[in-house]
Design a protein around this motif. Structure first.
Motif, short mmCIF file in Angstrom:
data_model
loop_
_atom_site.label_atom_id
_atom_site.label_comp_id
_atom_site.label_asym_id
_atom_site.label_seq_id
_atom_site.Cartn_x
_atom_site.Cartn_y
_atom_site.Cartn_z
N PRO A 23 0.82 -1.21 0.00
CA PRO A 23 0.00 0.00 0.00
C PRO A 23 0.85 1.25 0.00
CG PRO A 23 0.07 -0.95 2.19
CD PRO A 23 0.76 -1.92 1.28
N PRO A 24 0.34 2.32 -0.55
CA PRO A 24 1.08 3.58 -0.50
C PRO A 24 1.12 4.12 0.92
CG PRO A 24 -1.14 3.94 -1.34
CD PRO A 24 -0.96 2.45 -1.22
N ALA A 25 2.05 5.02 1.18
CA ALA A 25 2.15 5.62 2.51
C ALA A 25 0.92 6.45 2.84
CB ALA A 25 3.40 6.48 2.60
N GLU A 26 0.28 7.00 1.80
CA GLU A 26 -0.92 7.79 1.99
C GLU A 26 -2.05 7.23 1.13
OE1 GLU A 26 0.11 11.89 1.26
OE2 GLU A 26 0.50 12.19 3.39
N MET A 27 -3.27 7.49 1.54
CA MET A 27 -4.44 7.01 0.81
C MET A 27 -5.46 8.14 0.69
SD MET A 27 -6.53 4.87 3.73
CE MET A 27 -7.20 5.73 5.18
N ASP A 44 -9.36 14.01 0.66
CA ASP A 44 -7.98 14.41 0.94
C ASP A 44 -7.13 13.16 1.07
OD1 ASP A 44 -5.79 15.99 1.43
OD2 ASP A 44 -6.73 17.11 3.08
N GLU A 45 -5.84 13.35 1.28
CA GLU A 45 -4.94 12.23 1.49
C GLU A 45 -4.50 12.20 2.95
OE1 GLU A 45 -1.72 11.95 -1.23
OE2 GLU A 45 -3.02 11.41 -2.90
N VAL A 46 -4.52 11.00 3.51
CA VAL A 46 -4.11 10.80 4.90
C VAL A 46 -3.21 9.57 4.96
CG1 VAL A 46 -6.21 11.83 5.85
CG2 VAL A 46 -6.12 9.37 5.42
N ALA A 47 -2.56 9.38 6.08
CA ALA A 47 -1.68 8.22 6.23
C ALA A 47 -2.47 6.92 6.15
CB ALA A 47 -0.94 8.31 7.56
N THR A 48 -1.93 5.95 5.43
CA THR A 48 -2.55 4.63 5.35
C THR A 48 -2.39 3.94 6.70
OG1 THR A 48 -1.97 4.47 3.01
CG2 THR A 48 -2.52 2.42 4.14
N PRO A 49 -3.49 3.44 7.28
CA PRO A 49 -3.42 2.86 8.63
C PRO A 49 -2.71 1.51 8.65
CG PRO A 49 -5.60 2.52 7.71
CD PRO A 49 -4.86 3.39 6.73
N THR A 50 -2.19 1.16 9.79
CA THR A 50 -1.51 -0.13 10.00
C THR A 50 -2.29 -0.93 11.03
OG1 THR A 50 0.65 0.84 9.54
CG2 THR A 50 0.63 -1.25 10.75
N PRO A 51 -2.58 -2.21 10.76
CA PRO A 51 -3.37 -2.99 11.72
C PRO A 51 -2.58 -3.30 12.98
CG PRO A 51 -2.60 -4.39 9.92
CD PRO A 51 -2.25 -2.98 9.54
N ALA A 52 -3.26 -3.16 14.12
CA ALA A 52 -2.67 -3.52 15.41
C ALA A 52 -3.03 -4.97 15.71
CB ALA A 52 -3.18 -2.59 16.50
N SER A 53 -2.66 -5.44 16.88
CA SER A 53 -2.97 -6.81 17.29
C SER A 53 -4.48 -7.04 17.23
CB SER A 53 -2.46 -7.05 18.71
OG SER A 53 -2.85 -8.33 19.17
N GLY A 54 -4.89 -8.16 16.63
CA GLY A 54 -6.30 -8.50 16.54
C GLY A 54 -7.06 -7.79 15.45
N ASP A 118 -16.32 1.00 13.26
CA ASP A 118 -16.84 2.21 13.92
C ASP A 118 -16.59 3.46 13.10
OD1 ASP A 118 -17.96 1.02 16.16
OD2 ASP A 118 -16.07 1.03 17.26
N GLY A 119 -16.18 3.30 11.87
CA GLY A 119 -15.91 4.43 11.00
C GLY A 119 -14.69 4.16 10.14
N GLY A 120 -14.52 4.99 9.09
CA GLY A 120 -13.31 4.91 8.30
C GLY A 120 -13.41 4.20 6.97
N THR A 121 -14.61 3.74 6.57
CA THR A 121 -14.68 2.92 5.36
C THR A 121 -14.74 3.74 4.07
OG1 THR A 121 -17.10 2.74 5.39
CG2 THR A 121 -15.85 1.08 6.61
N LEU A 122 -15.00 5.04 4.15
CA LEU A 122 -15.02 5.87 2.94
C LEU A 122 -13.59 6.33 2.64
CD1 LEU A 122 -18.32 7.89 3.39
CD2 LEU A 122 -17.92 5.82 2.06
N ALA A 123 -12.77 5.33 2.35
CA ALA A 123 -11.34 5.53 2.12
C ALA A 123 -10.82 4.34 1.33
CB ALA A 123 -10.60 5.67 3.44
N GLU A 124 -9.55 4.41 0.92
CA GLU A 124 -8.99 3.31 0.13
C GLU A 124 -8.60 2.11 0.98
OE1 GLU A 124 -7.07 5.30 -3.79
OE2 GLU A 124 -6.02 5.78 -1.91
N TYR A 125 -8.30 2.36 2.26
CA TYR A 125 -7.99 1.28 3.20
C TYR A 125 -8.69 1.56 4.52
CZ TYR A 125 -4.16 0.02 0.02
OH TYR A 125 -3.44 -0.35 -1.08
N VAL A 126 -9.04 0.49 5.23
CA VAL A 126 -9.67 0.66 6.54
C VAL A 126 -9.24 -0.48 7.45
CG1 VAL A 126 -11.77 -0.65 5.97
CG2 VAL A 126 -11.86 1.12 7.74
N ILE A 127 -9.17 -0.19 8.74
CA ILE A 127 -8.84 -1.19 9.75
C ILE A 127 -10.14 -1.71 10.36
CG2 ILE A 127 -7.72 -1.58 11.97
CD1 ILE A 127 -5.78 -1.13 9.67
N ALA A 128 -10.21 -3.03 10.59
CA ALA A 128 -11.38 -3.63 11.23
C ALA A 128 -10.94 -4.67 12.24
CB ALA A 128 -12.29 -4.28 10.19
#
Length: 336
Positions: A23-27, A44-54, A118-128
């Motif tokens: 993935p790119p550094a920004e999305m 806009d462009e924001v940092a691409t998120p990184t998944p945490a544990s779980g 809980d939010g964040g899906t209107l983007a190129e990447y999302v954490i769940a």
């Protein structure tokens, strides 16, 4: 000089190539920068998120818009559902997992899934959270699958988990053509109930095609004038509709709602079961989404997509949802 060239070539050939899936550094993402109308939303462009544990990271193919998205935007839910700004709206997603956090064993990169967040899906990447994820129904497109989570979970939890609809019961569903209502009509039909739904005239044939036995035009007919002694009412509209609903239930019947609080006095006088709206469940969302996915795959449930917007026009998707006139689901297509 020749030795330097050879060494440089060796380093170049041996260096690892960047993966096409990296993935790119920004999305790109739709950002809510304040509370108000569509003017507070911007792509806009924001940092691409990184998944945490779980957690898993999903490359978003499509996301659905729900009333909660524009209600958060207006600030109507600020007291009970505050968000940290800037905020990326969207709770429903269908896409492909591209990374997993530590401790996640069920999912791997490349899995096609649906999920609720809980939010964040209107983007190129999302954490769940991994427990909020289920396999995408094979028979649905990504756009159709994105419409499942929030609306179908609400219908499932209200009618099936809390209402325990049974064969032969008479069920009245207010707002039958909406996202929750259309799934509720199909679930009640699947359970063998006699289904009555309210909707505008343009949606009558559609509702009959997905399992409604009777349809009432709420614009021309007061439902209590033509409906009596039903076993269950599910209200997805609220307001005056909810207040008038106890009158059509048999004594001891059940009033279910996803909006507002049932009128206590009427419920008591008619000895009705009127549970407070709740999404509490003993199952993880992923388990419920798996059950729903099976119903979509075997044809018991169908997904109706009213309109599809590209990510660049996601603000317009929220505006359409705010009108309350959509049939089925409103989808934002992120991968076009």
């Amino acid at each position: 000089m020749q030795l330097t060239f050879v060494l440089s070539l060796f380093v170049l050939l041996c260096a690892p190539l960047a993966s096409a899936d990296t993935p790119p550094a920004e999305m790109r993402a739709l950002l809510m920068t304040g509370y108000g109308g569509s003017e507070v939303l911007k792509l806009d462009e924001v940092a691409t998120p990184t998944p945490a544990s779980g957690e898993v990271r999903i490359r978003v193919h499509a996301a659905a818009v729900n009333p909660i998205d524009w209600k958060i935007r207006t600030g109507k839910l600020q007291r009970n559902y505050g968000v940290k700004l800037p905020y990326i709206p969207g709770r429903d997603v269908a896409g492909t997992i591209d990374a997993v956090g530590s401790g996640v064993t069920r999912w791997k990169a490349g899995d096609t899934v649906v999920a609720v967040t809980d939010g964040g899906t209107l983007a190129e990447y999302v954490i769940a959270p991994a427990e909020n994820v289920a396999r995408k129904p094979a028979k649905l497109t990504f756009e159709e699958a994105a419409g499942i989570p929030t609306a179908s979970l609400a219908a499932w939890r209200t009618l099936i988990t809390n209402g325990d609809i049974k064969k032969g019961q008479r069920v009245l569903i207010h707002g039958g053509a909406g996202g929750v209502g259309s799934t509720a009509v199909q679930l009640a039909h699947w359970r063998g109930a006699h289904v009555i739904a309210t909707a505008s005239a343009r949606n009558h044939e559609y509702l009959k095609s997905i399992g409604a036995d009777e349809v009432i035009d709420y614009r021309t007919t007061r439902f209590e004038d033509v409906v009596k002694n039903v076993d269950v009412v599910l209200d997805t509209v609220g307001g005056d509709t909810l207040q008038r609903s106890p009158a059509v239930l048999r004594e001891g019947g059940t009033l279910l709602t996803i909006v507002g609080i049932p009128p206590a006095q009427a419920c008591s006088e008619r000895k009705l079961r009127c549970p407070t709206p709740s999404t509490a469940t003993n199952e993880q969302p992923g388990e419920e989404l798996t059950k729903l996915g099976q119903l979509f795959d075997n044809g018991a449930l169908k997904m109706q997509v009213e309109a599809t917007f590209p990510l660049a026009q996601a603000a317009q998707a929220l505006e359409l949802s705010e009108t309350g006139r959509a049939r089925g689901k409103i989808i934002v297509q992120v991968i076009e």
